[in-house]
Design a protein around this motif. Sequence first.
Motif, PDB file in Angstrom:
ATOM      1  N   PRO A 198       0.819  -1.227   0.005  1.00  0.00           N
ATOM      2  CA  PRO A 198      -0.186   0.141  -0.210  1.00  0.00           C
ATOM      3  C   PRO A 198       0.919   1.100   0.035  1.00  0.00           C
ATOM      4  CG  PRO A 198       0.196  -0.755   2.216  1.00  0.00           C
ATOM      5  CD  PRO A 198       0.962  -1.801   1.230  1.00  0.00           C
ATOM      6  N   LEU A 199       0.106   2.549  -0.249  1.00  0.00           N
ATOM      7  CA  LEU A 199       0.898   3.685  -0.367  1.00  0.00           C
ATOM      8  C   LEU A 199       1.098   4.193   0.956  1.00  0.00           C
ATOM      9  CD1 LEU A 199       2.557   5.628  -2.030  1.00  0.00           C
ATOM     10  CD2 LEU A 199       0.470   6.873  -2.235  1.00  0.00           C
ATOM     11  N   ARG A 200       2.127   4.186   1.814  1.00  0.00           N
ATOM     12  CA  ARG A 200       2.365   4.634   3.186  1.00  0.00           C
ATOM     13  C   ARG A 200       2.869   5.961   3.222  1.00  0.00           C
ATOM     14  NH1 ARG A 200       1.458   1.102   7.147  1.00  0.00           N
ATOM     15  NH2 ARG A 200       1.472  -1.212   6.939  1.00  0.00           N
ATOM     16  N   PHE A 201       2.670   6.975   3.825  1.00  0.00           N
ATOM     17  CA  PHE A 201       3.256   8.173   3.979  1.00  0.00           C
ATOM     18  C   PHE A 201       4.450   7.715   4.815  1.00  0.00           C
ATOM     19  CE2 PHE A 201       4.440  12.088   6.496  1.00  0.00           C
ATOM     20  CZ  PHE A 201       4.260  13.123   5.285  1.00  0.00           C
ATOM     21  N   PRO A 202       5.722   8.274   4.249  1.00  0.00           N
ATOM     22  CA  PRO A 202       6.892   7.944   4.630  1.00  0.00           C
ATOM     23  C   PRO A 202       7.685   8.810   5.913  1.00  0.00           C
ATOM     24  CG  PRO A 202       7.380   8.944   2.832  1.00  0.00           C
ATOM     25  CD  PRO A 202       5.938   8.854   2.769  1.00  0.00           C
ATOM     26  N   GLY A 203       6.825   9.770   6.060  1.00  0.00           N
ATOM     27  CA  GLY A 203       7.517  10.900   7.044  1.00  0.00           C
ATOM     28  C   GLY A 203       6.727  10.652   8.514  1.00  0.00           C
ATOM     29  N   SER A 204       7.128  11.990   9.181  1.00  0.00           N
ATOM     30  CA  SER A 204       6.665  11.894  10.680  1.00  0.00           C
ATOM     31  C   SER A 204       5.269  12.328  11.065  1.00  0.00           C
ATOM     32  CB  SER A 204       7.512  12.922  11.349  1.00  0.00           C
ATOM     33  OG  SER A 204       7.128  14.303  10.829  1.00  0.00           O
ATOM     34  N   PRO A 205       4.794  11.706  11.952  1.00  0.00           N
ATOM     35  CA  PRO A 205       3.069  12.109  12.207  1.00  0.00           C
ATOM     36  C   PRO A 205       2.989  13.552  12.229  1.00  0.00           C
ATOM     37  CG  PRO A 205       4.209  10.081  13.745  1.00  0.00           C
ATOM     38  CD  PRO A 205       5.458  11.106  12.826  1.00  0.00           C
ATOM     39  N   ASP A 206       4.042  14.299  12.670  1.00  0.00           N
ATOM     40  CA  ASP A 206       3.814  15.760  12.717  1.00  0.00           C
ATOM     41  C   ASP A 206       3.608  16.331  11.404  1.00  0.00           C
ATOM     42  OD1 ASP A 206       3.665  15.846  15.541  1.00  0.00           O
ATOM     43  OD2 ASP A 206       5.874  16.411  15.744  1.00  0.00           O
ATOM     44  N   ALA A 207       4.634  15.836  10.471  1.00  0.00           N
ATOM     45  CA  ALA A 207       4.440  16.425   8.959  1.00  0.00           C
ATOM     46  C   ALA A 207       3.149  15.897   8.581  1.00  0.00           C
ATOM     47  CB  ALA A 207       5.618  16.049   8.491  1.00  0.00           C
ATOM     48  N   TYR A 208       2.688  14.813   8.724  1.00  0.00           N
ATOM     49  CA  TYR A 208       1.446  14.268   8.144  1.00  0.00           C
ATOM     50  C   TYR A 208       0.202  15.246   8.686  1.00  0.00           C
ATOM     51  CZ  TYR A 208      -1.481  10.370   6.941  1.00  0.00           C
ATOM     52  OH  TYR A 208      -2.566   9.489   6.264  1.00  0.00           O
ATOM     53  N   ASP A 209       0.267  15.842   9.600  1.00  0.00           N
ATOM     54  CA  ASP A 209      -0.784  16.640  10.242  1.00  0.00           C
ATOM     55  C   ASP A 209      -0.689  18.328   9.918  1.00  0.00           C
ATOM     56  OD1 ASP A 209      -2.714  15.133  11.037  1.00  0.00           O
ATOM     57  OD2 ASP A 209      -1.700  14.426  12.478  1.00  0.00           O
ATOM     58  N   ALA A 210       0.780  18.772   9.609  1.00  0.00           N
ATOM     59  CA  ALA A 210       1.128  19.975   9.648  1.00  0.00           C
ATOM     60  C   ALA A 210       0.461  20.544   8.009  1.00  0.00           C
ATOM     61  CB  ALA A 210       2.744  20.200   9.501  1.00  0.00           C
ATOM     62  N   LEU A 211       0.225  21.819   7.865  1.00  0.00           N
ATOM     63  CA  LEU A 211      -0.005  22.512   6.790  1.00  0.00           C
ATOM     64  C   LEU A 211       1.174  22.664   5.677  1.00  0.00           C
ATOM     65  CD1 LEU A 211      -2.510  25.265   7.799  1.00  0.00           C
ATOM     66  CD2 LEU A 211      -3.207  23.385   6.665  1.00  0.00           C
ATOM     67  N   TYR A 212       0.773  22.282   4.455  1.00  0.00           N
ATOM     68  CA  TYR A 212       1.861  22.544   3.465  1.00  0.00           C
ATOM     69  C   TYR A 212       1.368  23.019   2.192  1.00  0.00           C
ATOM     70  CZ  TYR A 212       6.129  21.345   1.176  1.00  0.00           C
ATOM     71  OH  TYR A 212       7.262  21.674   0.496  1.00  0.00           O
ATOM     72  N   GLN A 213       2.051  23.679   1.430  1.00  0.00           N
ATOM     73  CA  GLN A 213       1.548  24.188   0.115  1.00  0.00           C
ATOM     74  C   GLN A 213       2.802  23.810  -0.989  1.00  0.00           C
ATOM     75  OE1 GLN A 213       2.080  28.568   0.910  1.00  0.00           O
ATOM     76  NE2 GLN A 213       4.358  28.199   1.654  1.00  0.00           N
ATOM     77  N   VAL A 214       2.532  23.841  -2.174  1.00  0.00           N
ATOM     78  CA  VAL A 214       3.305  23.555  -3.273  1.00  0.00           C
ATOM     79  C   VAL A 214       3.079  24.820  -4.337  1.00  0.00           C
ATOM     80  CG1 VAL A 214       3.647  21.201  -2.996  1.00  0.00           C
ATOM     81  CG2 VAL A 214       1.384  22.043  -4.256  1.00  0.00           C
ATOM     82  N   THR A 215       3.913  24.757  -5.370  1.00  0.00           N
ATOM     83  CA  THR A 215       3.917  25.706  -6.410  1.00  0.00           C
ATOM     84  C   THR A 215       4.034  25.132  -7.764  1.00  0.00           C
ATOM     85  OG1 THR A 215       4.791  27.437  -5.090  1.00  0.00           O
ATOM     86  CG2 THR A 215       4.818  27.647  -7.439  1.00  0.00           C
ATOM     87  N   ASP A 216       2.741  25.202  -8.611  1.00  0.00           N
ATOM     88  CA  ASP A 216       2.882  24.413 -10.005  1.00  0.00           C
ATOM     89  C   ASP A 216       3.705  25.379 -10.738  1.00  0.00           C
ATOM     90  OD1 ASP A 216       2.117  23.483 -12.500  1.00  0.00           O
ATOM     91  OD2 ASP A 216       0.599  25.094 -12.611  1.00  0.00           O
ATOM     92  N   ALA A 217       4.739  24.477 -11.481  1.00  0.00           N
ATOM     93  CA  ALA A 217       5.868  25.344 -12.176  1.00  0.00           C
ATOM     94  C   ALA A 217       5.172  26.127 -13.253  1.00  0.00           C
ATOM     95  CB  ALA A 217       6.718  24.199 -13.016  1.00  0.00           C
ATOM     96  N   GLY A 218       4.075  25.574 -13.741  1.00  0.00           N
ATOM     97  CA  GLY A 218       3.410  26.424 -14.758  1.00  0.00           C
ATOM     98  C   GLY A 218       2.862  27.767 -14.237  1.00  0.00           C
ATOM     99  N   LEU A 219       2.424  27.788 -13.048  1.00  0.00           N
ATOM    100  CA  LEU A 219       1.772  28.907 -12.476  1.00  0.00           C
ATOM    101  C   LEU A 219       2.973  29.980 -12.190  1.00  0.00           C
ATOM    102  CD1 LEU A 219      -0.580  30.512 -11.013  1.00  0.00           C
ATOM    103  CD2 LEU A 219       0.059  29.409  -8.922  1.00  0.00           C
ATOM    104  N   LEU A 220       4.241  29.290 -11.625  1.00  0.00           N
ATOM    105  CA  LEU A 220       5.354  30.230 -11.492  1.00  0.00           C
ATOM    106  C   LEU A 220       5.864  30.718 -12.950  1.00  0.00           C
ATOM    107  CD1 LEU A 220       7.489  31.001  -9.612  1.00  0.00           C
ATOM    108  CD2 LEU A 220       8.753  28.840 -10.125  1.00  0.00           C
ATOM    109  N   ALA A 221       5.770  30.066 -13.854  1.00  0.00           N
ATOM    110  CA  ALA A 221       6.103  30.647 -15.121  1.00  0.00           C
ATOM    111  C   ALA A 221       5.084  31.809 -15.513  1.00  0.00           C
ATOM    112  CB  ALA A 221       6.126  29.512 -16.103  1.00  0.00           C
TER     113      ALA A 221
END
Length: 351
Positions: A198-221
């Motif tokens: 199965p696909l397991r999240f491989p990181g820490s429990p705190d990271a699993y629940d923290a807020l995160y954000q990403v940037t689409d390369a096309g949007l940056l362009a």
Amino acid sequence: MSAQTVVLVAGVHGVSGKAAATAWARKPGVKVYGLSRREAELPPGVEGITVDLLDRSDVEIKLGGLNDVTHIVFAAYVEKASAAERSEVNVALLANLVEVVEAASPNLRHVAFYQGGKAYGSDLGPFKTPAREDDPRLMSPNFYYDQEDFLRRRQTGKSWSWTALRPEAIVGYATGNPMNLGVAIAVYATISKELGLPLRFPGSPDAYDALYQVTDAGLLAEATVWAGDEPKAANEIFNLTNGDQFRWRHMWPRIARMFDMEVAEPVPMPLTAYMTDKAELWARIVEKHDLQPTAYDRLATWSFADFIFSSGYDNVSSTIKARLAGFHGCVDSEDLFRTFFASLREDRVIP
């Protein structure tokens, strides 16, 4: 766009540079040169120039004859072990390019360059969120600050301007560019599926629940092109993310569905330990599914993914400044992951 627009994109084979070159090349009447130390496939409409930006004489030979450059997009980067070395080298890259082009091209109008979350200390630990462009600096050395300071000094009294864009975890693809969270997830999921896991999240429990954000390369362009001729972007810094945030706890099961996989409870599992021995398995997957023969160590940087997946604190940037200045682009991050993984399949990067 004016027919007089000539754009140099440094680091054209990286994720952000490739996207910026593609976006500029789509504009009518725009000439785009892509600069890199290595040769690789270029986006349509982009002319390549092989140049070593750390070699001043090479820069002068290759670029000193270009007298019609109007825009520079600086997306080049060299990794170094220490912060001081990293700053020295990456300022030199920018300085060699700008000084030579400025001397040769009297109509230079704009220099765009990319910073990132390290400007707020996202690599050091918990930081103030939402991060704003007017937050106070951290202690140097920091190559983002040093590049910015170089441009501020160089631009004084000149007719050209600069803009710094601050994305977070750019999601896009460039051949042989391994520092890419989206590709790391895709390769990890593909290998897990091949192993019947199965696909397991491989990181820490705190990271699993923290807020995160990403940037689409096309949007940056898109923002890079916008900043190139927008007076409100002159000599300014803008956070540039998709405009939403998510928690891996909610996003991870949706990513699993994108790969037709079951999801299981997270287990902290450093990918640098568990994925670096999978080259032979990946080679069998490539042969089985007739994928691109990209070297396994050029697909993903597992230490980068480990850092993201172990960062147990919120990572949120305010994008209100860009919106008030006139850039209103945004992307739904779940849609981005879905379309990005589909594009990797279409390009035969993953099955």
